[in-house]
Design an enzyme around this catalytic site. Structure first.
Site, mmCIF file in Angstrom:
data_model
loop_
_atom_site.group_PDB
_atom_site.id
_atom_site.type_symbol
_atom_site.label_atom_id
_atom_site.label_comp_id
_atom_site.label_asym_id
_atom_site.label_seq_id
_atom_site.Cartn_x
_atom_site.Cartn_y
_atom_site.Cartn_z
ATOM 1 N N HIS A 183 -10.049 -52.925 27.311
ATOM 2 C CA HIS A 183 -9.302 -51.771 26.804
ATOM 3 C C HIS A 183 -7.839 -52.132 26.569
ATOM 4 C CE1 HIS A 183 -10.379 -47.573 25.951
ATOM 5 N NE2 HIS A 183 -9.085 -47.362 25.999
ATOM 6 N N ARG A 186 -5.139 -52.343 29.487
ATOM 7 C CA ARG A 186 -4.450 -51.168 30.028
ATOM 8 C C ARG A 186 -5.123 -50.552 31.240
ATOM 9 N NH1 ARG A 186 -4.166 -46.753 26.927
ATOM 10 N NH2 ARG A 186 -5.881 -47.288 25.534
ATOM 11 N N ARG A 218 -4.465 -60.902 16.373
ATOM 12 C CA ARG A 218 -3.413 -60.462 15.458
ATOM 13 C C ARG A 218 -3.349 -61.256 14.165
ATOM 14 N NH1 ARG A 218 -4.078 -56.924 18.328
ATOM 15 N NH2 ARG A 218 -2.618 -55.823 19.693
#
Length: 286
Positions: A183, A186, A218
């Protein structure tokens, strides 16, 4: 993780196409189930419905697919399905790990919207904001997952898998695939990075079971590394969501095309003509 540069080969071009959910996609890159234009991003110019439509439609325009989110309010999931239905079902609704009765209820809504698949992010069990809002979520037992999978005709993926044990449980319960995810880091600060557990999960599941991975991806180079470590595809969350908030469906399309172009560039410099050529020997672990 370094990539092995090798430009001494006979070129056959580069093909980034990928098959999953019974369809062929332009790239092994999907949009992660991120929502909350106001709640998560404080955006006052884009509604949650507009965000979901931009994610779904922009992904389709780029030849790929978006996973759509769930949220703490009962009407939230149903509202995201309006975008899914309008897009002919080309999306993967992702449900929070509510009590099984609620999960199955939401699966029925996803089926009625014509969704091509569905998922559940079990790693949401650690989200404090849901508990503060009085919407408790829970970890899922093997029996829970088996009941959920058996309740739907849709291919069902379990997101939030970080160990071979949980991966095997999901497979044996009938899941169509898993998403290796924490997640976004987090929910447990000291959990390992997804890239570090991916190879052992692939070894446990064998070569044929579908594995998607997220977490800090990314660039096209990051996609390449994930595939080399054992993933079939990746999810990208925050950058593609920011592209949707700032540029709508066109922003999402452009973002995905950027990632695909970067992936092609890396394939050119590593002698990979197809995604199946992206194997473990194409990267070097430091």
């Amino acid at each position: 993780i370094d990539i092995e540069l090798d430009a001494v080969y006979e070129s056959r071009g580069q093909d980034t196409s990928f098959e999953m959910f019974g369809r062929k996609w332009s790239m092994p890159v999907f949009g992660a189930p991120v929502g909350g234009a106001v709640f998560n991003y404080g955006c006052k110019t884009v509604t949650d419905d507009e965000l979901t439509r931009a994610q779904v439609n922009g992904a389709i325009e780029a030849g790929t697919v978006a996973f759509t989110p769930d949220g703490p309010w009962d009407e939230y999931f149903a509202s995201t399905l309006e975008a899914v239905k309008a897009a002919g079902g080309t999306a993967v609704p992702t449900i929070k790990p509510w009590k099984n009765e609620k999960v199955i209820e939401n699966l029925r809504l996803a089926e009625n919207a014509g969704a091509i698949a569905a998922a559940m992010d079990v790693d949401s069990a650690g989200l404090i904001n849901l508990k503060l809002l009085g919407k408790p979520v829970d970890p899922k037992s093997p029996a829970d997952i088996k009941e959920i999978v058996a309740s739907t005709k849709l291919p069902f993926l379990v997101k939030g898998i970080m160990t071979p044990r949980a991966a095997l449980i999901s497979r044996d319960a009938g899941a169509a695939g898993i998403v290796v995810s924490s997640h976004g880091g987090r929910v447990l600060e000291d959990a390992p990075a997804t890239c570090s557990v991916l190879p052992e999960i692939r070894r446990a599941l064998g070569p044929d079971f579908k594995i998607i991975v997220d977490g800090g991806i990314r660039s096209g180079a990051d996609v390449f590394k994930a595939l080399a470590l054992g993933a079939d595809a990746v999810l990208i969350g925050r950058p593609y969501t920011l592209a949707a908030l700032a540029g709508g469906a066109e922003g999402v399309k452009l973002y995905f095309e950027k990632i695909r172009t970067e992936l092609v560039d890396v394939m050119v410099m590593t002698g990979c003509a197809e995604l199946s050529d992206i194997t473990g020997d194409k990267v070097r672990l430091k």
